[in-house]
Design an enzyme around this catalytic site. Structure first.
Site, PDB file in Angstrom:
ATOM      1  N   THR A 195      -4.422  -7.063   5.268  1.00 28.92           N
ATOM      2  CA  THR A 195      -3.214  -7.078   4.432  1.00 28.92           C
ATOM      3  C   THR A 195      -2.118  -7.757   5.240  1.00 28.92           C
ATOM      4  O   THR A 195      -1.698  -7.222   6.277  1.00 28.92           O
ATOM      5  CB  THR A 195      -2.764  -5.645   4.079  1.00 28.92           C
ATOM      6  OG1 THR A 195      -3.818  -5.001   3.384  1.00 28.92           O
ATOM      7  CG2 THR A 195      -1.519  -5.667   3.205  1.00 28.92           C
ATOM      8  N   LYS A 226       4.173  -0.187   5.922  1.00 29.09           N
ATOM      9  CA  LYS A 226       3.831  -1.585   6.235  1.00 29.09           C
ATOM     10  C   LYS A 226       3.764  -2.422   4.944  1.00 29.09           C
ATOM     11  O   LYS A 226       4.340  -3.499   4.859  1.00 29.09           O
ATOM     12  CB  LYS A 226       2.468  -1.638   6.961  1.00 29.09           C
ATOM     13  CG  LYS A 226       1.966  -3.060   7.182  1.00 29.09           C
ATOM     14  CD  LYS A 226       0.499  -3.162   7.560  1.00 29.09           C
ATOM     15  CE  LYS A 226       0.023  -4.593   7.334  1.00 29.09           C
ATOM     16  NZ  LYS A 226      -1.353  -4.852   7.677  1.00 29.09           N
ATOM     17  N   LEU A 281      -7.852  -7.673  10.309  1.00 30.13           N
ATOM     18  CA  LEU A 281      -6.920  -7.552  11.432  1.00 30.13           C
ATOM     19  C   LEU A 281      -5.637  -6.843  10.991  1.00 30.13           C
ATOM     20  O   LEU A 281      -5.350  -6.750   9.804  1.00 30.13           O
ATOM     21  CB  LEU A 281      -6.617  -8.955  11.965  1.00 30.13           C
ATOM     22  CG  LEU A 281      -7.857  -9.671  12.540  1.00 30.13           C
ATOM     23  CD1 LEU A 281      -7.645 -11.183  12.609  1.00 30.13           C
ATOM     24  CD2 LEU A 281      -8.191  -9.112  13.927  1.00 30.13           C
ATOM     25  N   PRO A 282      -4.842  -6.362  11.977  1.00 32.15           N
ATOM     26  CA  PRO A 282      -3.665  -5.564  11.604  1.00 32.15           C
ATOM     27  C   PRO A 282      -2.613  -6.312  10.767  1.00 32.15           C
ATOM     28  O   PRO A 282      -2.146  -5.773   9.773  1.00 32.15           O
ATOM     29  CB  PRO A 282      -3.081  -5.144  12.962  1.00 32.15           C
ATOM     30  CG  PRO A 282      -4.219  -5.217  13.919  1.00 32.15           C
ATOM     31  CD  PRO A 282      -5.085  -6.345  13.433  1.00 32.15           C
ATOM     32  N   LYS A 320      -1.908  -7.222  -3.979  1.00 34.50           N
ATOM     33  CA  LYS A 320      -1.959  -6.022  -3.127  1.00 34.50           C
ATOM     34  C   LYS A 320      -0.556  -5.433  -2.931  1.00 34.50           C
ATOM     35  O   LYS A 320      -0.356  -4.224  -3.089  1.00 34.50           O
ATOM     36  CB  LYS A 320      -2.588  -6.422  -1.787  1.00 34.50           C
ATOM     37  CG  LYS A 320      -2.411  -5.447  -0.651  1.00 34.50           C
ATOM     38  CD  LYS A 320      -3.462  -4.368  -0.650  1.00 34.50           C
ATOM     39  CE  LYS A 320      -3.127  -3.315   0.400  1.00 34.50           C
ATOM     40  NZ  LYS A 320      -4.035  -2.215   0.413  1.00 34.50           N
TER      41      LYS A 320
END
Ligand code: NAD
Length: 293
Positions: free
Chosen positions: A95, A245, A66-67, A170
């Site tokens: 993420t 992001k 998902l976003p 990450k």
């Protein structure tokens, strides 16, 4: 017996990942808010479902792609926890911020589910080709249950430690990548202005102490180094908006633990300028154009 996976979020990344699960013999029950994403999943062999609850009902595992954190929060707390059968293994590959990842996994564990955060390195091509790298946070037991599922979608699956540590790996990695890309771009732009041929600078620096992945695997100058998005007008690759992001998540996580990240903060500010200039869809190495002025 075939393992059934509920896959929620079949966008640019999730679509290819679900297709690789199907290729590896898993059954997939798919849900996405987008009808076209769901259609593509059906064409790949998944069973399209009318809701997240419908997808999760009867599944042995849930994978979400998902976003952002708010979508993960809504999907797990709004649907998955209520609809999953006991002992379902839950894998969030999105993420998202470390805090939401840790909170969601804590709630899952309270409810008796095993859950991991498993964000990926690698873009759409790696998702389609089953060549992602997964960095996984969670207990040893949850990691061992998640690993075969992740291996069907990737080339490397690495246990990063406790819940949330996949997200930590990450964002720290991508903060480093953003900073080295900017530094590499600055050096190329300055070398050219001083009168140094960029190919000669590459030949020297790529075997000297300034070498980095941003230079030798993803050179931001067209015609120099291996083939990269720079050779394709900065199309494809890793979008500057997605780098922004990840940098925002990194700077936010740094503030939460009082870590000093001046390079990361500057990288965030520079990518914000690039995105504000309307270049968010271009590859992140296109930041060289901003630095050249
Ligand atoms: P995307 O926007 O293409 O896909 C996300 C999908 O989630 C969309 O199809 C959307 O309709 C769906 N969705 C949103 N809310 C939903 C809900 N409540 N229920 C069901 N479906 C819902 O994004 P993407 O590029 O596939 O990225 C997904 C994640 O992977 C992000 O967290 C991103 O940061 C990460 N990521 C992306 C890349 C990349 O190159 N695109 C690389 C590494 C990691």
């Amino acid at each position: 017996m075939t393992t059934t996976i509920a896959f929620i979020g079949l966008g640019n990344m999730g679509g290819g990942m679900a297709a690789n699960l199907l290729k590896n013999g898993y059954a997939v029950r798919a849900f996405d808010l987008s009808a076209s994403a769901l259609d593509k999943a059906r064409e790949a062999g998944a069973v399209p479902c009318a809701s997240a609850e419908d997808a999760v009902a009867g599944a042995d595992a849930v994978v979400t792609m998902l976003p952002a954190g708010k979508h993960v929060d809504a999907v797990y707390n709004g649907s998955v926890f209520a609809a999953a059968k006991p002992d379902t293994i839950l894998l969030d590959c999105s993420t998202i911020d470390v805090e939401t990842a840790r909170r969601t996994i804590a709630v899952a564990e309270e409810k008796g589910f095993a859950m991991v955060d498993a964000p990926v390195s690698g873009g759409i091509a790696a998702a389609n080709g089953g060549a992602l790298t997964f960095m996984v946070g969670g207990t040893d037991a949850a990691f061992h249950r998640a690993k075969p599922i992740l291996s069907a979608m990737g080339k490397a699956v690495i246990h990063a430690g406790a819940a949330g540590n996949g997200q930590a790996a990450k964002i720290c990695n991508n903060m480093l990548l953003g900073a080295t890309m900017i530094a590499t771009c600055e050096a190329f732009a300055m070398a050219q202005k001083i009168g140094l041929d960029p190919q000669i600078f590459y030949d020297i620096s790529s075997v000297s102490s300034g070498q980095s992945w941003s230079m030798t695997s993803y050179c931001p100058l067209p015609g120099v180094g291996p083939d990269s998005p720079a050779d394709n007008g900065y199309e494809g690759g890793f979008a500057a908006a997605l780098m922004l992001k990840d940098l925002k998540l990194a700077v936010e996580a740094a503030a939460a633990v009082n870590a000093s990240v001046p390079m990361g903060s500057n990288a965030e500010a520079l990518y914000q300028m690039l995105v504000n200039n309307g270049e968010g869809a271009k590859d992140f190495s296109s930041i060289i154009q901003l630095l050249r002025g």
